[in-house]
Design an enzyme around this catalytic site. Structure first.
Site, short mmCIF file in Angstrom:
data_model
loop_
_atom_site.label_atom_id
_atom_site.label_comp_id
_atom_site.label_asym_id
_atom_site.label_seq_id
_atom_site.Cartn_x
_atom_site.Cartn_y
_atom_site.Cartn_z
N GLN A 167 53.67 62.74 65.15
CA GLN A 167 53.48 62.48 63.72
C GLN A 167 54.83 62.48 63.00
O GLN A 167 55.65 63.39 63.18
CB GLN A 167 52.56 63.53 63.09
CG GLN A 167 52.21 63.20 61.65
CD GLN A 167 51.24 64.19 61.04
OE1 GLN A 167 51.66 65.24 60.58
NE2 GLN A 167 49.96 63.87 61.03
N LYS A 211 47.27 59.54 58.48
CA LYS A 211 46.38 60.62 58.04
C LYS A 211 46.55 60.78 56.54
O LYS A 211 47.67 60.88 56.04
CB LYS A 211 46.70 61.92 58.76
CG LYS A 211 45.70 63.05 58.48
CD LYS A 211 45.92 64.24 59.41
CE LYS A 211 44.79 65.25 59.30
NZ LYS A 211 44.89 66.10 58.11
N CYS A 246 49.87 65.89 53.87
CA CYS A 246 50.33 67.28 53.80
C CYS A 246 50.39 67.74 52.34
O CYS A 246 51.09 67.14 51.51
CB CYS A 246 51.70 67.42 54.44
SG CYS A 246 52.35 69.11 54.34
#
Length: 318
Positions: free
Chosen positions: A68, A139, A98
């Site tokens: 990632q 993501k 995040c």
């Protein structure tokens, strides 16, 4: 069902991936993020976060590992993604979810949810730079504060050519509150877009996984925090296994101490195992008492010795 062991910054490193994929039937792992700013990072940074690159980008038990990346500069994200692919990564995941304040203040992670056009540029740059044989995924959360923003974000990611998308079904401002989970938005995304999806958020057991699949229509799931609360969560979610019994968790803590660690093992193991106890205490009441006994130890040996005595006493008592 396809089940992914998701990334957790500062927690889910290669040794924990090794341990958890030994005892669970995960289909994929994603590393902690590599922070990309304004340069091509040296190879050792990628090998440090993903030593599995040296063994075919998979864990010792054969589970593929994707790396990632987190950053907001399309050019440098592309440069680093290309290098990661050259090093043998099985896949590249881009972090736009995040919620950490320090990351967001530097315009990384979930901060990009406010800028779908920039997300598009990052994803497209990476997808164009990386060989077509290497999947590029992303993501996200549903948005910064409004879950309705997810549709523009997903459109940007799909249009840019990503192969897959993990959706954590909360906004950034929703944090990790159970009350903020909105699986129904994943269903809406599935109905409007063609990109393959992975559903993430509030999957703590088999029943949660089944409810998530039923609500979203998506049978690709990702677990993160819960995998530390109950070590065999993967097989609980996938196969409806019972939770690992406490004596078996104790054995697992000791098994973890045998892993070969580069550098100062004496320092590494105490820090990691204490961190792990903070999760185990949420599922195993016995963990709190054991943690109180070992929390003042700063070296591996006395912690391991104490846990061994604890295990022996458990066996005598049973």
């Amino acid at each position: 069902m396809r089940l992914v062991l998701g990334p957790m910054e500062g927690v889910l490193d290669h040794l924990m991936r090794h341990l958890l994929t030994e005892i669970n039937d995960y289909d994929l792992c994603v590393t902690e993020f590599v922070r990309v700013v304004d340069q091509l990072l040296p190879d050792h940074v990628f090998y440090r976060l993903c030593p599995e690159l040296e063994q075919g980008s998979q864990t010792p038990s054969g589970v593929p590992v994707h790396i990632q990346l987190l950053g907001q500069e399309p050019h440098w994200m592309a440069e680093n993604a290309f290098r990661v692919a050259e090093l043998g990564a099985r896949g590249i995941d881009l972090n736009f979810g995040c919620p950490a304040k320090m990351v967001n203040q530097s315009k990384g992670g979930a901060a990009l949810l406010q800028h779908p056009e920039l997300i598009y540029q990052v994803v497209k740059s990476v997808r164009d730079a990386v060989p077509s044989s290497v999947p590029v995924s992303a993501k996200i959360r549903l948005g910064w504060d409004d879950p309705e923003d997810c549709f523009a974000i997903v459109d940007a990611i799909q249009t840019a050519g990503a192969n897959e998308l993990t959706v954590h079904a909360r906004t950034k401002n929703g944090g990790y509150k159970a009350s903020e989970i909105k699986w129904e938005y994943i269903s809406k995304i599935r109905e409007q877009f063609d990109i393959p999806l992975i559903a993430n958020g509030e999957i703590w057991n088999f029943a949660d996984g089944q409810r998530c699949i039923e609500t979203t229509g998506v049978d690709n799931l990702m677990v993160c925090r819960g995998a530390f609360n109950i070590p065999n969560l993967g097989n609980m979610v996938k196969y409806n296994h019972g939770a690992m019994l406490w004596p078996d968790v104790v054995d697992l803590l000791l098994h973890y101490s045998t892993f070969e660690i580069k550098g100062d093992k004496g320092l590494y193991y105490p820090n990691r195992v204490k961190q792990w106890f903070s999760y185990l205490r949420q599922a195993y009441p016995e963990a709190a008492a054991l943690f109180r006994d070992i929390r003042t130890f700063n070296k591996a040996a006395p912690i391991v010795e104490h846990i061994e005595r604890y295990r022996d006493n458990l066996q005598k008592a049973s």
